[in-house]
Design a protein around this motif. Structure first.
Motif, PDB file in Angstrom:
ATOM      1  N   THR A 134       0.712  -1.387   0.161  1.00 34.36           N
ATOM      2  CA  THR A 134      -0.108   0.042   0.153  1.00 34.36           C
ATOM      3  C   THR A 134       0.874   1.169  -0.033  1.00 34.36           C
ATOM      4  N   VAL A 135       1.927   1.417   0.843  1.00 32.10           N
ATOM      5  CA  VAL A 135       2.758   2.632   1.019  1.00 32.10           C
ATOM      6  C   VAL A 135       3.620   2.699  -0.074  1.00 32.10           C
ATOM      7  N   VAL A 136       4.560   1.712  -0.481  1.00 36.25           N
ATOM      8  CA  VAL A 136       5.565   1.827  -1.051  1.00 36.25           C
ATOM      9  C   VAL A 136       5.163   1.855  -2.581  1.00 36.25           C
ATOM     10  N   LEU A 137       4.328   0.782  -3.016  1.00 34.85           N
ATOM     11  CA  LEU A 137       3.879   0.422  -4.501  1.00 34.85           C
ATOM     12  C   LEU A 137       2.758   1.256  -4.828  1.00 34.85           C
ATOM     13  N   GLU A 138       1.656   1.073  -3.944  1.00 35.98           N
ATOM     14  CA  GLU A 138       0.508   1.753  -4.548  1.00 35.98           C
ATOM     15  C   GLU A 138       0.446   3.168  -4.380  1.00 35.98           C
ATOM     16  N   MET A 166       1.263   7.331 -11.934  1.00 32.55           N
ATOM     17  CA  MET A 166       1.789   8.669 -12.109  1.00 32.55           C
ATOM     18  C   MET A 166       0.740   9.630 -13.096  1.00 32.55           C
ATOM     19  N   TRP A 167      -0.061   9.267 -13.863  1.00 32.38           N
ATOM     20  CA  TRP A 167      -0.592   9.869 -14.845  1.00 32.38           C
ATOM     21  C   TRP A 167      -2.248   9.845 -14.283  1.00 32.38           C
ATOM     22  N   GLY A 168      -2.175   9.577 -12.946  1.00 31.75           N
ATOM     23  CA  GLY A 168      -3.472   9.747 -12.290  1.00 31.75           C
ATOM     24  C   GLY A 168      -4.560   8.711 -12.276  1.00 31.75           C
ATOM     25  N   GLY A 169      -4.144   7.611 -12.790  1.00 23.69           N
ATOM     26  CA  GLY A 169      -5.182   6.469 -12.871  1.00 23.69           C
ATOM     27  C   GLY A 169      -5.110   5.807 -11.444  1.00 23.69           C
ATOM     28  N   SER A 170      -6.413   5.101 -11.171  1.00 16.94           N
ATOM     29  CA  SER A 170      -6.723   4.539 -10.055  1.00 16.94           C
ATOM     30  C   SER A 170      -5.822   3.327  -9.860  1.00 16.94           C
ATOM     31  N   VAL A 171      -5.652   2.828  -8.489  1.00 12.02           N
ATOM     32  CA  VAL A 171      -4.907   1.517  -8.242  1.00 12.02           C
ATOM     33  C   VAL A 171      -5.505   0.542  -8.731  1.00 12.02           C
TER      34      VAL A 171
END
Length: 409
Positions: A250-254, A272-277
């Motif tokens: 959750t913290v490092v990747l997502e 980076m482009w604003g897409g959801s997880v």
């Protein structure tokens, strides 16, 4: 302009003299940068307030916790950070999380047996030597060591005190030994379990290629590592590792706390482009499925082994959502295998220029991502993978045409 494009297509612009010259320039600039970085540091803390070797501080701190018989604490962010600060006598340093499976405590334990500066030096020198040995074994030419040493990913890895050299050495060594000593190749693949995200496609390639003895040796090695870790560290450390995976995910990747500009995956690009997880995972899974299918075809085919090896190296980087710019040292393995094929059988259109672009890419990825929000490593890796498959198809067609011509003669 026409001559320029023709030169790019043919690769004639990259003469051996230029390749050596560019490598010497980058090697010299990199050495000066590393020396200046160390010279301007305050003891073991650089001018940005980070430890010299940055990420290596988490390895060393985990090693000290292991010496103190408290390895499970490395998976607790607050306790790990306290251990990292203790390495530097209580000075405030950024937190570098310990996310490795318990196998990697063996390395941490060894480097923490000596003072930090010595541990960092030994770690980098030995793993760099292993990387160079793998590259030289793959492409035994006089210029290999120079070009491999000047590969920009080398300096990114050194700056972070990271394990890109070890990953490349294990994968490159395994591929080199696959036909010669399949059991030893399996052992090296098993040791790659310390970085499990890079092992997603390896079983698929080995199964498609019918490499049963290598598969057996890899499984036996992983079982041995598991048993050894339980005996030496206890089962509690595995529970701590499993519990820490939620934080890592959750913290490092997502959430991208590592920094989106450092991560070269399609998952990171979507985030980076604003897409959801959820969208990022869907795109990453779709890419991984396409990679698995194409790699299975490649390894089951009669394509040149160089293409299979290069495809596996590039595919392994693309398949994981968490691939950092220092991990691109592994890209050197793919470049070496593809170059070996081209030097032995000839290069096709644009291949030399593409290999040159892949070689220089790690120097530019982070800076370009800062400015344009484009992780350059991703399109370079995707393009190289497509060219590997393209070469396999074209070579197969050439063989078929040749066989037909002989039959008609």
């Amino acid at each position: 302009m026409a001559h320029f494009w023709q030169s790019l297509r043919s690769g004639e612009w990259l003469t051996p003299a230029r390749a050596r010259g560019y490598s010497l320039i980058l090697l010299g600039l990199g050495a000066i940068a590393v020396a200046g970085w160390i010279a301007m540091s305050d003891g073991l803390i650089d001018r940005n307030g980070k430890p010299v070797g940055t990420d290596f501080s988490n390895v060393y701190a985990a090693g000290e916790l292991t010496w103190q018989r408290r390895p499970a604490e490395a998976y607790e962010p607050a306790l790990q950070h306290a251990a990292e600060k203790a390495v530097f006598r209580g000075r405030e340093v950024p937190f570098y999380g310990w996310h490795y499976p318990p196998f990697f405590f063996a390395v941490a334990f060894l480097v923490a047996a000596v003072p930090y500066a010595w541990g960092l030096s030994v770690w980098l020198v030995t793993s760099f030597a292993a990387y160079l040995a793998a590259m030289r074994a793959i492409l035994p030419r006089s210029e290999t060591l120079l070009i491999a040493a000047a590969f920009p990913a080398v300096f990114v890895n050194i700056g972070h005190g990271q394990n890109g050299f070890l990953t490349a050495a294990l994968l490159g060594g395994a591929l080199h030994l696959l036909d010669r000593r399949p059991w030893l190749a399996g052992v090296l693949i098993g040791l790659l379990a310390y970085k499990p995200q890079f092992g997603v496609l390896i079983p698929i390639a080995l199964l498609a290629g019918g490499r049963w003895s290598t598969i057996g040796a890899a499984v036996a090695t992983i079982v041995g590592l598991l048993a050894l870790s339980f005996v030496t560290l206890g089962g509690g450390v595995w529970h701590a590792f499993m519990d820490s995976m939620t934080f890592t995910q959750t913290v490092v990747l997502e959430q991208g706390n590592t920094g989106w500009e450092k991560i070269q995956s399609i998952f990171s690009a979507v985030r980076m482009w604003g897409g959801s997880v959820h969208l990022a995972y869907a795109v990453q899974i779709a890419l991984a499925v396409m990679l698995a299918a194409s790699l299975a075809w490649l390894w089951h085919s009669d394509a040149a082994f160089e293409l299979k090896a290069a495809g596996l190296a590039v595919g392994s980087l693309l398949a994981t959502p968490y691939v950092l710019d220092y991990d691109l040292v592994v890209l050197g393995i793919a470049i070496a295998y593809f170059a070996r094929l081209g030097l032995n059988q000839g290069f096709r259109a644009c291949e030399i220029s593409l290999l040159a672009a892949a070689w220089i890419a790690p120097l530019l990825t982070r800076g370009i991502a800062h400015v344009t929000a484009i992780p350059l490593g991703l399109p370079v890796l995707l393009t190289l993978y497509v060219f590997i498959l393209r070469r396999a198809v074209l070579d197969r067609a050439s063989v078929a045409i040749g066989a037909q011509a002989i039959a008609q003669a």
